[in-house]
Design a protein around this motif. Structure first.
Motif, PDB file in Angstrom:
ATOM      1  N   LYS A  17     -11.762   1.006  -4.055  1.00  0.00           N
ATOM      2  CA  LYS A  17     -12.242  -0.059  -4.960  1.00  0.00           C
ATOM      3  C   LYS A  17     -11.237  -1.217  -5.006  1.00  0.00           C
ATOM      4  O   LYS A  17     -11.559  -2.346  -5.324  1.00  0.00           O
ATOM      5  N   ARG A  18      -9.979  -0.901  -4.701  1.00  0.00           N
ATOM      6  CA  ARG A  18      -8.889  -1.867  -4.887  1.00  0.00           C
ATOM      7  C   ARG A  18      -8.751  -2.795  -3.671  1.00  0.00           C
ATOM      8  O   ARG A  18      -8.444  -2.333  -2.569  1.00  0.00           O
ATOM      9  N   GLU A  19      -8.985  -4.091  -3.873  1.00  0.00           N
ATOM     10  CA  GLU A  19      -8.793  -5.089  -2.808  1.00  0.00           C
ATOM     11  C   GLU A  19      -9.137  -4.532  -1.416  1.00  0.00           C
ATOM     12  O   GLU A  19      -8.252  -4.459  -0.550  1.00  0.00           O
ATOM     13  N   ILE A  22      -7.792  -5.840   1.885  1.00  0.00           N
ATOM     14  CA  ILE A  22      -6.391  -5.555   2.247  1.00  0.00           C
ATOM     15  C   ILE A  22      -6.199  -4.070   2.552  1.00  0.00           C
ATOM     16  O   ILE A  22      -5.571  -3.699   3.541  1.00  0.00           O
ATOM     17  N   TYR A  23      -6.784  -3.227   1.676  1.00  0.00           N
ATOM     18  CA  TYR A  23      -6.468  -1.795   1.771  1.00  0.00           C
ATOM     19  C   TYR A  23      -7.585  -0.949   2.389  1.00  0.00           C
ATOM     20  O   TYR A  23      -7.414   0.253   2.574  1.00  0.00           O
ATOM     21  N   GLY A  24      -8.732  -1.584   2.678  1.00  0.00           N
ATOM     22  CA  GLY A  24      -9.827  -0.834   3.288  1.00  0.00           C
ATOM     23  C   GLY A  24     -10.711  -0.167   2.249  1.00  0.00           C
ATOM     24  O   GLY A  24     -10.463  -0.249   1.042  1.00  0.00           O
ATOM     25  N   ILE A  73       5.595   9.538   2.330  1.00  0.00           N
ATOM     26  CA  ILE A  73       5.472   8.789   1.064  1.00  0.00           C
ATOM     27  C   ILE A  73       4.985   7.364   1.290  1.00  0.00           C
ATOM     28  O   ILE A  73       5.446   6.674   2.209  1.00  0.00           O
ATOM     29  N   ASN A  74       4.011   6.968   0.460  1.00  0.00           N
ATOM     30  CA  ASN A  74       3.681   5.554   0.320  1.00  0.00           C
ATOM     31  C   ASN A  74       4.148   5.170  -1.086  1.00  0.00           C
ATOM     32  O   ASN A  74       3.456   5.448  -2.067  1.00  0.00           O
ATOM     33  N   PRO A  75       5.311   4.541  -1.191  1.00  0.00           N
ATOM     34  CA  PRO A  75       5.843   4.224  -2.523  1.00  0.00           C
ATOM     35  C   PRO A  75       5.115   3.060  -3.197  1.00  0.00           C
ATOM     36  O   PRO A  75       5.439   2.703  -4.331  1.00  0.00           O
ATOM     37  N   ALA A  76       4.156   2.450  -2.469  1.00  0.00           N
ATOM     38  CA  ALA A  76       3.355   1.334  -2.996  1.00  0.00           C
ATOM     39  C   ALA A  76       4.277   0.243  -3.556  1.00  0.00           C
ATOM     40  O   ALA A  76       5.275  -0.097  -2.908  1.00  0.00           O
ATOM     41  N   ALA A  77       3.994  -0.264  -4.749  1.00  0.00           N
ATOM     42  CA  ALA A  77       4.787  -1.396  -5.260  1.00  0.00           C
ATOM     43  C   ALA A  77       6.265  -1.040  -5.444  1.00  0.00           C
ATOM     44  O   ALA A  77       7.136  -1.919  -5.358  1.00  0.00           O
ATOM     45  N   TYR A  78       6.558   0.244  -5.656  1.00  0.00           N
ATOM     46  CA  TYR A  78       7.967   0.648  -5.831  1.00  0.00           C
ATOM     47  C   TYR A  78       8.787   0.477  -4.554  1.00  0.00           C
ATOM     48  O   TYR A  78      10.017   0.490  -4.599  1.00  0.00           O
ATOM     49  N   THR A  79       8.086   0.322  -3.423  1.00  0.00           N
ATOM     50  CA  THR A  79       8.775   0.041  -2.151  1.00  0.00           C
ATOM     51  C   THR A  79       9.760  -1.112  -2.315  1.00  0.00           C
ATOM     52  O   THR A  79      10.860  -1.091  -1.765  1.00  0.00           O
ATOM     53  N   HIS A  80       9.308  -2.112  -3.085  1.00  0.00           N
ATOM     54  CA  HIS A  80      10.037  -3.379  -3.143  1.00  0.00           C
ATOM     55  C   HIS A  80      10.999  -3.462  -4.322  1.00  0.00           C
ATOM     56  O   HIS A  80      11.718  -4.443  -4.462  1.00  0.00           O
ATOM     57  N   THR A  81      10.986  -2.446  -5.179  1.00  0.00           N
ATOM     58  CA  THR A  81      11.769  -2.558  -6.415  1.00  0.00           C
ATOM     59  C   THR A  81      12.636  -1.345  -6.741  1.00  0.00           C
ATOM     60  O   THR A  81      13.565  -1.462  -7.543  1.00  0.00           O
ATOM     61  N   VAL A  99       5.018   5.248   4.659  1.00  0.00           N
ATOM     62  CA  VAL A  99       3.804   4.631   5.221  1.00  0.00           C
ATOM     63  C   VAL A  99       3.254   3.559   4.277  1.00  0.00           C
ATOM     64  O   VAL A  99       3.446   3.619   3.051  1.00  0.00           O
ATOM     65  N   HIS A 100       2.591   2.593   4.884  1.00  0.00           N
ATOM     66  CA  HIS A 100       1.860   1.564   4.130  1.00  0.00           C
ATOM     67  C   HIS A 100       0.541   1.290   4.833  1.00  0.00           C
ATOM     68  O   HIS A 100       0.496   1.224   6.072  1.00  0.00           O
ATOM     69  N   LEU A 101      -0.496   1.117   4.048  1.00  0.00           N
ATOM     70  CA  LEU A 101      -1.797   0.766   4.622  1.00  0.00           C
ATOM     71  C   LEU A 101      -1.754  -0.626   5.246  1.00  0.00           C
ATOM     72  O   LEU A 101      -2.236  -0.840   6.354  1.00  0.00           O
ATOM     73  N   SER A 102      -1.177  -1.564   4.501  1.00  0.00           N
ATOM     74  CA  SER A 102      -1.146  -2.954   4.962  1.00  0.00           C
ATOM     75  C   SER A 102       0.163  -3.246   5.684  1.00  0.00           C
ATOM     76  O   SER A 102       1.137  -2.488   5.567  1.00  0.00           O
ATOM     77  N   ASN A 103       0.163  -4.350   6.417  1.00  0.00           N
ATOM     78  CA  ASN A 103       1.400  -4.814   7.044  1.00  0.00           C
ATOM     79  C   ASN A 103       2.138  -5.675   6.010  1.00  0.00           C
ATOM     80  O   ASN A 103       1.802  -6.841   5.804  1.00  0.00           O
ATOM     81  N   ILE A 104       3.138  -5.085   5.379  1.00  0.00           N
ATOM     82  CA  ILE A 104       3.814  -5.780   4.267  1.00  0.00           C
ATOM     83  C   ILE A 104       4.541  -7.049   4.748  1.00  0.00           C
ATOM     84  O   ILE A 104       4.835  -7.919   3.940  1.00  0.00           O
ATOM     85  N   TYR A 105       4.761  -7.141   6.053  1.00  0.00           N
ATOM     86  CA  TYR A 105       5.497  -8.312   6.569  1.00  0.00           C
ATOM     87  C   TYR A 105       4.609  -9.519   6.841  1.00  0.00           C
ATOM     88  O   TYR A 105       5.117 -10.607   7.081  1.00  0.00           O
ATOM     89  N   PHE A 110       7.528 -11.453  -1.377  1.00  0.00           N
ATOM     90  CA  PHE A 110       8.184 -10.404  -2.168  1.00  0.00           C
ATOM     91  C   PHE A 110       7.930  -9.010  -1.604  1.00  0.00           C
ATOM     92  O   PHE A 110       8.627  -8.061  -1.957  1.00  0.00           O
ATOM     93  N   ARG A 111       6.953  -8.902  -0.692  1.00  0.00           N
ATOM     94  CA  ARG A 111       6.688  -7.585  -0.080  1.00  0.00           C
ATOM     95  C   ARG A 111       7.473  -7.383   1.217  1.00  0.00           C
ATOM     96  O   ARG A 111       7.409  -6.320   1.828  1.00  0.00           O
ATOM     97  N   HIS A 112       8.180  -8.406   1.649  1.00  0.00           N
ATOM     98  CA  HIS A 112       8.845  -8.313   2.955  1.00  0.00           C
ATOM     99  C   HIS A 112      10.060  -7.398   2.936  1.00  0.00           C
ATOM    100  O   HIS A 112      10.557  -7.003   3.981  1.00  0.00           O
TER     101      HIS A 112
HETATM  102  C1  DQA Z   1       1.299  -0.790  -0.044  1.00  0.00           C
HETATM  103  C2  DQA Z   1       1.933  -2.178   0.057  1.00  0.00           C
HETATM  104  C3  DQA Z   1       2.640  -2.532  -1.247  1.00  0.00           C
HETATM  105  O1  DQA Z   1       3.205  -3.831  -1.146  1.00  0.00           O
HETATM  106  C4  DQA Z   1       1.656  -2.539  -2.393  1.00  0.00           C
HETATM  107  O2  DQA Z   1       2.324  -2.795  -3.624  1.00  0.00           O
HETATM  108  C5  DQA Z   1       0.854  -1.299  -2.483  1.00  0.00           C
HETATM  109  C6  DQA Z   1       0.387  -0.664  -1.264  1.00  0.00           C
HETATM  110  C7  DQA Z   1       0.435  -0.460   1.201  1.00  0.00           C
HETATM  111  O3  DQA Z   1       0.134   0.716   1.390  1.00  0.00           O
HETATM  112  O4  DQA Z   1       0.054  -1.359   1.946  1.00  0.00           O
HETATM  113  O5  DQA Z   1       0.495  -0.849  -3.575  1.00  0.00           O
HETATM  114  O6  DQA Z   1       2.320   0.190  -0.114  1.00  0.00           O
END
Ligand code: DQA
Length: 143
Positions: A17-19, A22-24, A73-81, A99-105, A110-112
């Motif tokens: 459901k979420r974006e 970006i995330y499929g 682990i996909n740390p999601a937003a915690y990846t960056h903080t 792992v990340h679903l999206s290409n954070i770069y 702020f996701r780089h």
């Molecule tokens: C994510 C990328 C993060 O920047 C974002 O905060 C997420 C998901 C990804 O899987 O692409 O929540 O980790």
């Protein structure tokens, strides 16, 4: 049987459901089912957790030390903080794939920066749900 811990960070319970651009459209349940199929094929045991709470993720990693051979682990937003999650991975010394679903770069600046990448064996990103499947296969090669 070897045991692997899978941790999904904050908001990943909303996958599907979420974006979706970006995330499929694949849901977390579908990802977990596919991960379990890969694990069965390789005769390893998976424990899967999702948490929106940094301290809870730190506790899960710390307690994994003697119980699990590897961490996906996909740390999601915690990846960056999160210095705390980075330090827990480093302190535990558990073989870890990020792992990340999206290409954070190729997203917002702020996701780089990933605070996690320097303390893991490898990172797989940008392949949508497939990042998890490739990540698990890579982890299985390492442990
Ligand atoms: C994510 C990328 C993060 O920047 C974002 O905060 C997420 C998901 C990804 O899987 O692409 O929540 O980790």
């Amino acid at each position: 049987m070897k045991r692997i811990l899978v941790i999904h960070g904050p908001n990943l319970d909303l996958l599907g459901k979420r974006e979706p651009k970006i995330y499929g459209k694949v849901t977390l349940k579908e990802i977990n089912e596919h991960l379990k199929r890969i694990a069965n094929k390789h005769k390893v045991c998976l424990a899967i957790k999702q948490s929106n709470h940094e301290g809870e993720i730190v506790d899960l990693i710390t307690k994994a030390r003697d119980r699990f051979k590897g961490l996906l682990i996909n740390p999601a937003a915690y990846t960056h903080t999160s210095v705390a999650i980075r330090d827990a991975i480093s302190a535990t010394g558990i073989v870890t794939i990020e792992v990340h679903l999206s290409n954070i770069y190729n997203r917002e600046e702020f996701r780089h920066k990933s605070l996690i990448t320097p303390v893991v064996s490898g990172t797989i990103l940008g392949f949508g749900a497939k990042s998890y499947y490739l990540g698990l296969e890579a982890l299985l090669e390492l442990i």
